[in-house]
Design a protein around this motif. Structure first.
Motif, PDB file in Angstrom:
ATOM      1  N   LEU A 111       0.823  -1.207   0.000  1.00  0.00           N
ATOM      2  CA  LEU A 111       0.000   0.000   0.000  1.00  0.00           C
ATOM      3  C   LEU A 111       0.857   1.258   0.000  1.00  0.00           C
ATOM      4  O   LEU A 111       0.500   2.263  -0.631  1.00  0.00           O
ATOM      5  CB  LEU A 111      -0.946  -0.011   1.201  1.00  0.00           C
ATOM      6  N   ALA A 112       1.999   1.208   0.684  1.00  0.00           N
ATOM      7  CA  ALA A 112       2.921   2.358   0.669  1.00  0.00           C
ATOM      8  C   ALA A 112       3.447   2.594  -0.743  1.00  0.00           C
ATOM      9  O   ALA A 112       3.522   3.739  -1.209  1.00  0.00           O
ATOM     10  CB  ALA A 112       4.072   2.113   1.640  1.00  0.00           C
ATOM     11  N   GLN A 113       3.789   1.517  -1.413  1.00  0.00           N
ATOM     12  CA  GLN A 113       4.293   1.634  -2.784  1.00  0.00           C
ATOM     13  C   GLN A 113       3.242   2.246  -3.703  1.00  0.00           C
ATOM     14  O   GLN A 113       3.547   3.144  -4.501  1.00  0.00           O
ATOM     15  CB  GLN A 113       4.701   0.254  -3.291  1.00  0.00           C
ATOM     16  N   LYS A 114       2.004   1.805  -3.581  1.00  0.00           N
ATOM     17  CA  LYS A 114       0.941   2.334  -4.431  1.00  0.00           C
ATOM     18  C   LYS A 114       0.661   3.807  -4.123  1.00  0.00           C
ATOM     19  O   LYS A 114       0.411   4.607  -5.036  1.00  0.00           O
ATOM     20  CB  LYS A 114      -0.329   1.494  -4.259  1.00  0.00           C
ATOM     21  N   ALA A 115       0.705   4.160  -2.831  1.00  0.00           N
ATOM     22  CA  ALA A 115       0.465   5.554  -2.465  1.00  0.00           C
ATOM     23  C   ALA A 115       1.539   6.468  -3.059  1.00  0.00           C
ATOM     24  O   ALA A 115       1.229   7.524  -3.631  1.00  0.00           O
ATOM     25  CB  ALA A 115       0.430   5.690  -0.941  1.00  0.00           C
ATOM     26  N   VAL A 116       2.792   6.070  -2.943  1.00  0.00           N
ATOM     27  CA  VAL A 116       3.903   6.882  -3.472  1.00  0.00           C
ATOM     28  C   VAL A 116       3.833   6.968  -4.990  1.00  0.00           C
ATOM     29  O   VAL A 116       4.079   8.022  -5.586  1.00  0.00           O
ATOM     30  CB  VAL A 116       5.250   6.296  -3.000  1.00  0.00           C
ATOM     31  N   GLN A 117       3.505   5.855  -5.652  1.00  0.00           N
ATOM     32  CA  GLN A 117       3.405   5.850  -7.113  1.00  0.00           C
ATOM     33  C   GLN A 117       2.395   6.876  -7.624  1.00  0.00           C
ATOM     34  O   GLN A 117       2.554   7.410  -8.727  1.00  0.00           O
ATOM     35  CB  GLN A 117       3.014   4.457  -7.605  1.00  0.00           C
ATOM     36  N   HIS A 118       1.381   7.158  -6.818  1.00  0.00           N
ATOM     37  CA  HIS A 118       0.357   8.108  -7.250  1.00  0.00           C
ATOM     38  C   HIS A 118       0.578   9.506  -6.674  1.00  0.00           C
ATOM     39  O   HIS A 118      -0.312  10.365  -6.768  1.00  0.00           O
ATOM     40  CB  HIS A 118      -1.031   7.590  -6.861  1.00  0.00           C
ATOM     41  N   GLY A 119       1.739   9.737  -6.074  1.00  0.00           N
ATOM     42  CA  GLY A 119       2.099  11.092  -5.687  1.00  0.00           C
ATOM     43  C   GLY A 119       2.007  11.427  -4.218  1.00  0.00           C
ATOM     44  O   GLY A 119       2.281  12.579  -3.828  1.00  0.00           O
ATOM     45  N   ALA A 120       1.628  10.475  -3.369  1.00  0.00           N
ATOM     46  CA  ALA A 120       1.592  10.763  -1.932  1.00  0.00           C
ATOM     47  C   ALA A 120       3.011  10.890  -1.392  1.00  0.00           C
ATOM     48  O   ALA A 120       3.920  10.179  -1.822  1.00  0.00           O
ATOM     49  CB  ALA A 120       0.850   9.652  -1.192  1.00  0.00           C
ATOM     50  N   GLU A 121       3.193  11.791  -0.443  1.00  0.00           N
ATOM     51  CA  GLU A 121       4.495  11.973   0.214  1.00  0.00           C
ATOM     52  C   GLU A 121       4.467  11.242   1.555  1.00  0.00           C
ATOM     53  O   GLU A 121       3.558  11.451   2.361  1.00  0.00           O
ATOM     54  CB  GLU A 121       4.768  13.455   0.441  1.00  0.00           C
ATOM     55  N   ILE A 122       5.449  10.377   1.788  1.00  0.00           N
ATOM     56  CA  ILE A 122       5.524   9.626   3.046  1.00  0.00           C
ATOM     57  C   ILE A 122       6.803  10.024   3.771  1.00  0.00           C
ATOM     58  O   ILE A 122       7.901   9.940   3.223  1.00  0.00           O
ATOM     59  CB  ILE A 122       5.491   8.104   2.794  1.00  0.00           C
ATOM     60  N   ARG A 123       6.633  10.440   5.030  1.00  0.00           N
ATOM     61  CA  ARG A 123       7.772  10.862   5.851  1.00  0.00           C
ATOM     62  C   ARG A 123       7.839   9.982   7.096  1.00  0.00           C
ATOM     63  O   ARG A 123       6.851   9.827   7.815  1.00  0.00           O
ATOM     64  CB  ARG A 123       7.599  12.320   6.261  1.00  0.00           C
ATOM     65  N   SER A 124       9.020   9.411   7.356  1.00  0.00           N
ATOM     66  CA  SER A 124       9.223   8.559   8.526  1.00  0.00           C
ATOM     67  C   SER A 124       9.883   9.340   9.659  1.00  0.00           C
ATOM     68  O   SER A 124      10.381  10.449   9.461  1.00  0.00           O
ATOM     69  CB  SER A 124      10.091   7.355   8.148  1.00  0.00           C
ATOM     70  N   HIS A 125       9.872   8.756  10.863  1.00  0.00           N
ATOM     71  CA  HIS A 125      10.497   9.340  12.060  1.00  0.00           C
ATOM     72  C   HIS A 125       9.915  10.713  12.391  1.00  0.00           C
ATOM     73  O   HIS A 125      10.614  11.586  12.904  1.00  0.00           O
ATOM     74  CB  HIS A 125      12.013   9.456  11.882  1.00  0.00           C
ATOM     75  N   CYS A 126       8.618  10.901  12.106  1.00  0.00           N
ATOM     76  CA  CYS A 126       7.948  12.171  12.399  1.00  0.00           C
ATOM     77  C   CYS A 126       6.820  11.923  13.398  1.00  0.00           C
ATOM     78  O   CYS A 126       5.841  11.258  13.077  1.00  0.00           O
ATOM     79  CB  CYS A 126       7.390  12.791  11.124  1.00  0.00           C
ATOM     80  N   LYS A 127       6.955  12.474  14.581  1.00  0.00           N
ATOM     81  CA  LYS A 127       5.972  12.274  15.643  1.00  0.00           C
ATOM     82  C   LYS A 127       5.166  13.542  15.842  1.00  0.00           C
ATOM     83  O   LYS A 127       5.710  14.630  16.042  1.00  0.00           O
ATOM     84  CB  LYS A 127       6.685  11.902  16.949  1.00  0.00           C
TER      85      LYS A 127
END
Length: 391
Positions: free
Chosen positions: A106-122
């Protein structure tokens, strides 16, 4: 909020939490051109491993088959009470999926369609702003960052900070514990097993084959009890040796669980475990959580399906709470009686209807086996027990 090419106002959507429900929401919105930023306190693609079993409705809700995450198909459910047993052949086989794999997909599909994913953010706090809210994050090694959002989605699990910031007190949870074992000789790889042993757990033990070699064996535990000892004792009775232990806390849906609020012009939604979108009969929440995510995406996109879908989802979840209230009152003899009631008609209905569509099958089950009506006495008894004492 920014202006789209077609002249429509495009929302700035912030998703907190890289759960399956959060990533699915991000994917659905990004696919339609919505600007989506997803923040997770950990690394999304390093979700803890856990074997899950879901009905075939998983494919229907997703709109595609998550073949990369499916490790096995279950065609039979074998039920055991102390003195009885029953077998249900599933018309559309259940899917055994690996949690880490479906999150990665699901992360791969979200990024492929332009979603920005940021880790280590609380997420630290949410404050009112013009036409929305300001979400403050603390990013590991990079300090504090603030982002604007006209829509905020909490997909950050049972301890949702978004829910707490919005003034909620959290949800009730139960622990689950399961061991990965070698599949015993003679046990079909396409058959899941369920043991009802109410003297040890009000829920049940299960065995879910992952393949022809391995299976997950576990149970839904209770706080304040020696859960690991119980699991090991059950494994010894079944002559099984654990290779690995998996544990998690699962939320329990309640009528007071909320999915949407309005704060300073910003729509705040909860999805998945953060909204306790879990069937409390089996504490399965993958399909129902994705249904909640899909409904939220439809609402944000301006589709008219949100209220209808949420009513349907709430009805299904409420039915499972009533069934769980009944089962919590059962003893060993009651489970023996329940399995005895499974005649040819009721078994056939259960073979055709999955655990995710009980609401559409309940009246047919009652018509096929009127003795099920007697179970309502257990529900009434449980309601009476929960009544506050008279003053």
């Amino acid at each position: 909020m920014t202006e789209g090419i077609d002249g429509r106002k495009k929302q700035d959507v912030v998703v907190v939490g890289g759960s399956a429900a959060g990533l699915f929401t991000a994917y659905l919105l990004a696919k339609e051109g919505v600007r989506v930023r997803l923040f997770d306190a950990n690394v999304v693609t390093r979700a803890s491993s856990r074997t899950l079993i879901a009905t075939s409705h998983l494919n229907d809700v997703l709109g595609f088959s998550p073949s990369e995450a499916v490790v096995n198909h279950i065609h039979l459910i074998e039920l055991f009470s102390p003195r009885r047993s029953a077998t249900i052949r599933i018309e559309k086989p259940d899917l055994v999926v690996e949690r880490t794999s479906i999150v990665k997909l699901l992360a791969q599909k979200a990024v492929q369609h332009g979603a920005e994913i940021r880790s280590h953010c609380k997420v630290v706090e949410v404050t009112p702003a013009n036409n929305g809210v300001t979400v403050k994050f603390r990013e590991h090694g990079r300090g504090v960052e603030r982002v604007q959002a006209t829509t905020l989605i909490g997909a950050d699990g049972v301890s949702s900070r978004v829910a707490r910031i919005a003034g909620e007190n959290g949800v009730e949870t139960v622990p689950i514990l399961q061991a990965i074992v070698s599949l015993p000789p003679g046990v079909p790889a396409n058959a899941a097993r369920v043991w009802f042993q109410p003297e040890e757990t009000p829920y049940f033990y299960w065995m879910i084959p992952e393949s022809t070699r391995r299976a997950a064996v576990g149970f839904i535990a209770q706080d304040g009890t020696k859960n690991q000892e119980k699991l090991y004792r059950f494994l010894r009775r079944q002559r099984l040796k654990p290779h690995d232990i998996q544990a998690a806390r699962i939320p329990l849906y309640a009528r007071t669980s909320w999915f949407r609020k309005k704060v300073s012009g910003c729509s705040i939604y909860l999805v998945g475990d953060a909204a306790a979108q879990v069937k409390v009969t089996t504490v399965g929440g993958l399909v129902t959580g994705l249904r909640g995510a899909k409904a939220v995406a439809q609402e944000i996109l301006g589709h008219a399906q949100y209220k209808k879908e949420m009513r349907s989802l709430r009805r299904e979840l409420r039915l499972h709470t009533h069934i769980r209230a009944i089962l919590n009152s059962f003893d060993a003899e009651d489970y023996d009686s329940l399995l005895t009631m499974l005649n040819n008609k009721t078994v056939r209905l259960l073979e055709l209807r999955s655990r995710d569509e009980f609401a559409s099958a309940v009246f047919r089950l009652l018509a096929a086996q009127p003795r099920f009506l007697a179970l309502t006495t257990y529900w009434l008894r449980s309601l009476w027990k929960r009544r506050p004492p008279l003053q």
